[in-house]
Design a protein around this motif. Structure first.
Motif, PDB file in Angstrom:
ATOM      1  N   LEU A  83       0.820  -1.207   0.000  1.00  0.00           N
ATOM      2  CA  LEU A  83       0.000   0.000   0.000  1.00  0.00           C
ATOM      3  C   LEU A  83       0.857   1.261   0.000  1.00  0.00           C
ATOM      4  O   LEU A  83       0.505   2.270  -0.631  1.00  0.00           O
ATOM      5  CB  LEU A  83      -0.944  -0.004   1.197  1.00  0.00           C
ATOM      6  N   ALA A  84       2.003   1.228   0.672  1.00  0.00           N
ATOM      7  CA  ALA A  84       2.905   2.388   0.669  1.00  0.00           C
ATOM      8  C   ALA A  84       3.527   2.590  -0.710  1.00  0.00           C
ATOM      9  O   ALA A  84       3.729   3.736  -1.142  1.00  0.00           O
ATOM     10  CB  ALA A  84       3.992   2.213   1.723  1.00  0.00           C
ATOM     11  N   VAL A  85       3.824   1.512  -1.410  1.00  0.00           N
ATOM     12  CA  VAL A  85       4.342   1.646  -2.780  1.00  0.00           C
ATOM     13  C   VAL A  85       3.270   2.269  -3.677  1.00  0.00           C
ATOM     14  O   VAL A  85       3.569   3.131  -4.517  1.00  0.00           O
ATOM     15  CB  VAL A  85       4.810   0.276  -3.320  1.00  0.00           C
ATOM     16  N   CYS A  86       2.024   1.856  -3.487  1.00  0.00           N
ATOM     17  CA  CYS A  86       0.932   2.467  -4.257  1.00  0.00           C
ATOM     18  C   CYS A  86       0.810   3.952  -3.941  1.00  0.00           C
ATOM     19  O   CYS A  86       0.580   4.773  -4.836  1.00  0.00           O
ATOM     20  CB  CYS A  86      -0.385   1.758  -3.966  1.00  0.00           C
ATOM     21  N   LEU A  87       0.962   4.309  -2.664  1.00  0.00           N
ATOM     22  CA  LEU A  87       0.940   5.727  -2.285  1.00  0.00           C
ATOM     23  C   LEU A  87       2.076   6.478  -2.954  1.00  0.00           C
ATOM     24  O   LEU A  87       1.882   7.587  -3.468  1.00  0.00           O
ATOM     25  CB  LEU A  87       1.033   5.863  -0.766  1.00  0.00           C
ATOM     26  N   ARG A  88       3.255   5.877  -2.992  1.00  0.00           N
ATOM     27  CA  ARG A  88       4.408   6.529  -3.613  1.00  0.00           C
ATOM     28  C   ARG A  88       4.164   6.770  -5.100  1.00  0.00           C
ATOM     29  O   ARG A  88       4.515   7.810  -5.639  1.00  0.00           O
ATOM     30  CB  ARG A  88       5.665   5.679  -3.428  1.00  0.00           C
ATOM     31  N   ILE A  89       3.561   5.805  -5.753  1.00  0.00           N
ATOM     32  CA  ILE A  89       3.266   5.957  -7.189  1.00  0.00           C
ATOM     33  C   ILE A  89       2.275   7.093  -7.410  1.00  0.00           C
ATOM     34  O   ILE A  89       2.424   7.895  -8.333  1.00  0.00           O
ATOM     35  CB  ILE A  89       2.729   4.629  -7.758  1.00  0.00           C
ATOM     36  N   ASN A 142       3.924  10.708  -6.567  1.00  0.00           N
ATOM     37  CA  ASN A 142       5.050  11.122  -7.403  1.00  0.00           C
ATOM     38  C   ASN A 142       4.577  12.101  -8.481  1.00  0.00           C
ATOM     39  O   ASN A 142       3.679  11.805  -9.261  1.00  0.00           O
ATOM     40  CB  ASN A 142       5.695   9.895  -8.049  1.00  0.00           C
ATOM     41  N   LYS A 143       5.197  13.274  -8.525  1.00  0.00           N
ATOM     42  CA  LYS A 143       4.808  14.314  -9.484  1.00  0.00           C
ATOM     43  C   LYS A 143       5.186  13.951 -10.920  1.00  0.00           C
ATOM     44  O   LYS A 143       4.574  14.434 -11.862  1.00  0.00           O
ATOM     45  CB  LYS A 143       5.462  15.644  -9.123  1.00  0.00           C
ATOM     46  N   GLU A 144       6.197  13.104 -11.094  1.00  0.00           N
ATOM     47  CA  GLU A 144       6.650  12.735 -12.431  1.00  0.00           C
ATOM     48  C   GLU A 144       5.746  11.696 -13.088  1.00  0.00           C
ATOM     49  O   GLU A 144       5.841  11.469 -14.290  1.00  0.00           O
ATOM     50  CB  GLU A 144       8.081  12.209 -12.367  1.00  0.00           C
ATOM     51  N   ASN A 145       4.867  11.081 -12.308  1.00  0.00           N
ATOM     52  CA  ASN A 145       3.957  10.080 -12.841  1.00  0.00           C
ATOM     53  C   ASN A 145       2.786  10.786 -13.513  1.00  0.00           C
ATOM     54  O   ASN A 145       2.030  11.516 -12.881  1.00  0.00           O
ATOM     55  CB  ASN A 145       3.465   9.170 -11.721  1.00  0.00           C
ATOM     56  N   ASP A 202      -3.958  14.205 -12.003  1.00  0.00           N
ATOM     57  CA  ASP A 202      -5.179  14.870 -11.543  1.00  0.00           C
ATOM     58  C   ASP A 202      -5.557  14.492 -10.118  1.00  0.00           C
ATOM     59  O   ASP A 202      -6.481  15.070  -9.551  1.00  0.00           O
ATOM     60  CB  ASP A 202      -6.345  14.525 -12.477  1.00  0.00           C
ATOM     61  N   LEU A 203      -4.864  13.539  -9.541  1.00  0.00           N
ATOM     62  CA  LEU A 203      -5.171  13.062  -8.190  1.00  0.00           C
ATOM     63  C   LEU A 203      -4.418  13.904  -7.166  1.00  0.00           C
ATOM     64  O   LEU A 203      -3.196  14.041  -7.236  1.00  0.00           O
ATOM     65  CB  LEU A 203      -4.779  11.587  -8.047  1.00  0.00           C
ATOM     66  N   ALA A 204      -5.149  14.455  -6.227  1.00  0.00           N
ATOM     67  CA  ALA A 204      -4.523  15.275  -5.185  1.00  0.00           C
ATOM     68  C   ALA A 204      -3.769  14.374  -4.206  1.00  0.00           C
ATOM     69  O   ALA A 204      -4.202  13.246  -3.932  1.00  0.00           O
ATOM     70  CB  ALA A 204      -5.587  16.071  -4.435  1.00  0.00           C
TER      71      ALA A 204
END
Length: 121
Positions: free
Chosen positions: A78-84, A87-90, A95-97
């Protein structure tokens, strides 16, 4: 014989170049992503400690062992999903805050740990 030593030295140089490239790229990473990375490493390290403890002492209450390891692994995922998502470069999640991504992380962690507690019995 000479070909194997030159191949080994070129492989070592390639590995060093790759490591240097990864390290220089990671230096440019924002602080909040580095904090999430440390959290992921902590969760995985905790799971490894539990596995080593189980190997040394034994796994008598096997439900407890599975609950602990799956809790750590699930939290890391879940933390990896949060990181993805943060990430501003993704470009997929532009559009997701970040607040929404963190709220999703907290809600999914709550559901995960409710399931884990239910599994404990």
């Amino acid at each position: 014989m000479a070909k194997s030593t030159t191949a080994a030295s070129s492989t070592a140089k390639d590995a060093q170049a790759l490591f240097h490239s990864l390290r220089s790229s990671y230096v440019a990473t924002t602080t909040n992503l580095k904090i999430i990375d440390l959290y992921v490493l902590f969760a995985i390290f905790t799971a490894l400690i539990q596995i080593c403890y189980m190997a040394i002492v034994g796994s008598f209450p096997f439900n407890s062992f599975l609950s602990g390891v799956l809790s750590c692994v699930g939290t890391a995922v879940l933390a990896v999903c949060l990181r993805i998502q943060v990430n501003k470069e993704n470009k997929e999640f532009k559009d997701l805050a970040p607040e929404r991504a963190f709220a999703d992380f907290v809600l999914c962690n709550l559901v995960l740990h409710l399931v884990i507690m239910n599994f404990l019995g």
